[in-house]
Design an enzyme around this catalytic site. Structure first.
Site, PDB file in Angstrom:
ATOM      1  N   GLY A 246       0.797  -1.224   0.000  1.00 16.61           N
ATOM      2  CA  GLY A 246       0.000   0.000   0.000  1.00 16.61           C
ATOM      3  C   GLY A 246       0.827   1.269   0.000  1.00 16.61           C
ATOM      4  N   CYS A 274      12.018  -0.971   3.327  1.00 17.94           N
ATOM      5  CA  CYS A 274      11.000  -0.730   2.306  1.00 17.94           C
ATOM      6  C   CYS A 274       9.848   0.143   2.811  1.00 17.94           C
ATOM      7  CB  CYS A 274      10.530  -2.046   1.698  1.00 17.94           C
ATOM      8  SG  CYS A 274      10.123  -1.809  -0.047  1.00 17.94           S
ATOM      9  N   LEU A 275       8.673  -0.420   3.128  1.00 16.97           N
ATOM     10  CA  LEU A 275       7.621   0.445   3.679  1.00 16.97           C
ATOM     11  C   LEU A 275       8.117   1.092   4.971  1.00 16.97           C
ATOM     12  CD1 LEU A 275       4.601   1.365   3.322  1.00 16.97           C
ATOM     13  CD2 LEU A 275       4.005  -0.457   4.899  1.00 16.97           C
ATOM     14  N   GLN A 278      10.152   4.015   4.028  1.00 17.89           N
ATOM     15  CA  GLN A 278       9.321   5.133   3.564  1.00 17.89           C
ATOM     16  C   GLN A 278       8.653   5.821   4.748  1.00 17.89           C
ATOM     17  OE1 GLN A 278       6.833   2.780   1.025  1.00 17.89           O
ATOM     18  NE2 GLN A 278       8.257   2.826  -0.710  1.00 17.89           N
ATOM     19  N   GLY A 318       6.565   0.361  -5.161  1.00 20.34           N
ATOM     20  CA  GLY A 318       5.899   1.177  -6.177  1.00 20.34           C
ATOM     21  C   GLY A 318       5.841   2.641  -5.776  1.00 20.34           C
ATOM     22  N   PHE A 319       6.251   2.916  -4.527  1.00 22.03           N
ATOM     23  CA  PHE A 319       6.371   4.284  -4.042  1.00 22.03           C
ATOM     24  C   PHE A 319       7.849   4.511  -3.732  1.00 22.03           C
ATOM     25  CE2 PHE A 319       2.048   3.066  -3.271  1.00 22.03           C
ATOM     26  CZ  PHE A 319       1.286   4.216  -3.448  1.00 22.03           C
ATOM     27  N   HIS A 358      15.406  -4.851  -0.191  1.00 17.75           N
ATOM     28  CA  HIS A 358      15.162  -5.961   0.739  1.00 17.75           C
ATOM     29  C   HIS A 358      16.454  -6.713   1.054  1.00 17.75           C
ATOM     30  CE1 HIS A 358      10.730  -6.093   1.132  1.00 17.75           C
ATOM     31  NE2 HIS A 358      10.804  -5.384   0.024  1.00 17.75           N
ATOM     32  N   GLU A 360      17.060  -8.827   3.220  1.00 17.04           N
ATOM     33  CA  GLU A 360      16.827 -10.238   3.570  1.00 17.04           C
ATOM     34  C   GLU A 360      16.683 -11.090   2.314  1.00 17.04           C
ATOM     35  OE1 GLU A 360      14.561  -8.048   3.301  1.00 17.04           O
ATOM     36  OE2 GLU A 360      12.772  -8.974   2.443  1.00 17.04           O
TER      37      GLU A 360
HETATM   38  N1  LIG Z   1       8.138  -3.920  -0.164  1.00 15.66           N
HETATM   39  C1  LIG Z   1       7.554  -2.890   0.433  1.00 15.66           C
HETATM   40  O1  LIG Z   1       7.624  -2.718   1.642  1.00 15.66           O
HETATM   41  C2  LIG Z   1       6.710  -1.985  -0.445  1.00 15.66           C
HETATM   42  C3  LIG Z   1       6.435  -0.635   0.139  1.00 15.66           C
HETATM   43  C4  LIG Z   1       5.286   0.113  -0.533  1.00 15.66           C
HETATM   44  N2  LIG Z   1       4.061  -0.622  -0.405  1.00 15.66           N
HETATM   45  C5  LIG Z   1       5.616   0.368  -1.991  1.00 15.66           C
HETATM   46  O2  LIG Z   1       5.024  -0.202  -2.852  1.00 15.66           O
HETATM   47  O3  LIG Z   1       6.471   1.164  -2.301  1.00 15.66           O
END
Ligand SMILES: NC(=O)CC[C@H](N)C(=O)O
Length: 389
Positions: A246, A274-275, A278, A318-319, A358, A360
């Site tokens: 998301g 990642c998320l 962000q 995607g963000f 990532h 991991e």
């Molecule tokens: N792999 C993630 O944590 C994706 C983070 C966020 N949902 C994005 O698309 O950018």
């Protein structure tokens, strides 16, 4: 493999472009955002990565399905991606670990597959249109109401503004106690817990939790909506922010106050992926934006701006964080060598850092595993300070 004369699955893009092929897995119709992933291995890990909620994944690697599915490769309890699109009909599994075919695995778990598609043409469409909205339908009768499918794709709201972490997070807190290492061969690991880590689960992949355990963390996982009070009550040596699906700005509505609270009221090391990266950026005052078609693969070169080293990384986002909006006191540490987008940050004066990719892996190369060691080292250094705890 010969194609069935009548297509049994259809992918309709919102602009009316159609792809027909052979359905596998579950029957039915789903709507989602469509992305492509360039990894050559790891389709089961990709399908079960909770960050793919709300998305259908096109695999650019042509041979998908040939190692079947097994109970060890799940990154979450079930597949989370809405569906998958592949070039060939999945073959019967040929691997000693396989316990079922990809098709049976998907079917039992309610996820749709479409095979026999020209995935190169589809990938070009994704690049040109920018992660299109789609309807994916599998119907053995082959009777598709095309107009209705296109209308469904058009009606899909998309991922911008959508908090999906609340749908994939754990229902309650738990201790990660699996006795399996993230890197079974060739990588140092700690047999004894050395640090208490609180990991916030926005849709965490299992190999992240294994990676934390591998560097000596006793990991307590908290649901996405945990507050700073919940986190600090556990008196952690470090706080981890997981990956997840998301729009980070939407999830940030509750995650950002938690992160700010932890930063303001403690000096614990903090690490985000990642998320999590962000949302840490948002908590520090930066902005996130939607990308055209995002980064999804296991071959993304990233430069560590502090060491000059290049690491090949696993990505799925995607963000992205707009590096122009990083405030004073926050350093950009990593950039993508594909498009220069931000791939990492850290606070200049304390061990608070995060990466967009990532480390991991799972699937992907292990070049970036050093980040888990860096987190463990930061926790060990804080533990040595007389005022800590
Ligand atoms: N792999 C993630 O944590 C994706 C983070 C966020 N949902 C994005 O698309 O950018």
């Amino acid at each position: 493999m010969p194609q069935s004369p009548r297509p049994t699955a259809c992918l309709a893009l919102a602009d009316g472009t159609l792809f027909f092929g052979k359905g596998f897995g579950a029957t039915g119709t789903t709507v989602a955002e469509l992305v492509f992933n360039t990894a050559m291995t790891g389709y089961q890990e990709i399908m079960t990565d909770p960050s793919y909620a709300g998305q259908v994944v096109t695999f650019t690697f042509p041979h998908v399905g040939n190692v079947g599915a097994n109970p060890e490769d799940d990154e979450a309890a079930d597949p989370v991606a809405e569906g998958m699109v592949v070039k060939w009909d999945p073959t019967e599994p040929s691997n000693w670990r396989a316990t079922e075919s990809l098709s049976a695995w998907l079917q039992k778990r309610g996820r749709i597959g479409l095979g026999g598609v020209d995935t190169r043409r589809l990938t070009r469409a994704i690049r040109q249109q920018g992660a299109p909205h789609v309807a994916l339908s599998h119907d053995p009768s082959g009777n598709f109401d095309i107009e209705a499918l296109v209308a469904k794709a058009r009606a899909f709201r998309g991922l911008v503004g959508l908090d999906l972490a609340k749908d994939v997070t754990c229902a309650q807190s738990y201790r990660w106690d699996e006795m399996r290492w993230a890197w079974p061969q060739g990588y140092a690991r700690q047999e004894q817990p050395l640090h208490r880590v609180v990991a916030i689960d926005y849709g965490a992949k299992r190999n992240i939790l294994r990676s934390l355990a591998s560097v000596g963390a006793e990991v307590t996982v908290l649901p996405a909506t945990a507050t700073a009070e919940d986190v600090l009550a556990l008196n952690p040596d470090g706080v981890f922010l997981s990956n997840g699906p998301g729009d980070p700005a939407a999830t940030g509505a509750y995650a950002v106050p938690m992160i700010r609270g932890v930063l303001d009221r403690s000096d614990v090391p903090l690490f985000g992926i990642c998320l999590g990266h962000q949302m840490l950026a948002l908590a520090l005052g930066a902005r996130t934006v939607k990308m055209n078609h995002g980064h999804h693969g296991a071959n993304h070169p990233v430069k560590d701006l502090e060491t000059g080293k290049v690491e090949i990384t696993s990505m799925n986002h995607g963000f992205t964080v707009d590096s122009q909006t990083l405030p004073v006191g926050v350093k950009e540490t990593h950039v993508s060598l594909f498009d220069g987008s931000n791939c990492g940050l850290r606070l200049v004066d304390r061990p608070v850092f995060s990466v967009q990719y990532h480390p991991e892996a799972s699937p992907g190369p292990q070049d970036s595993a050093y980040l888990f060691d860096r987190f463990a080292q930061a926790m060990a250094e804080r533990g040595r300070r007389p005022s800590a705890g």
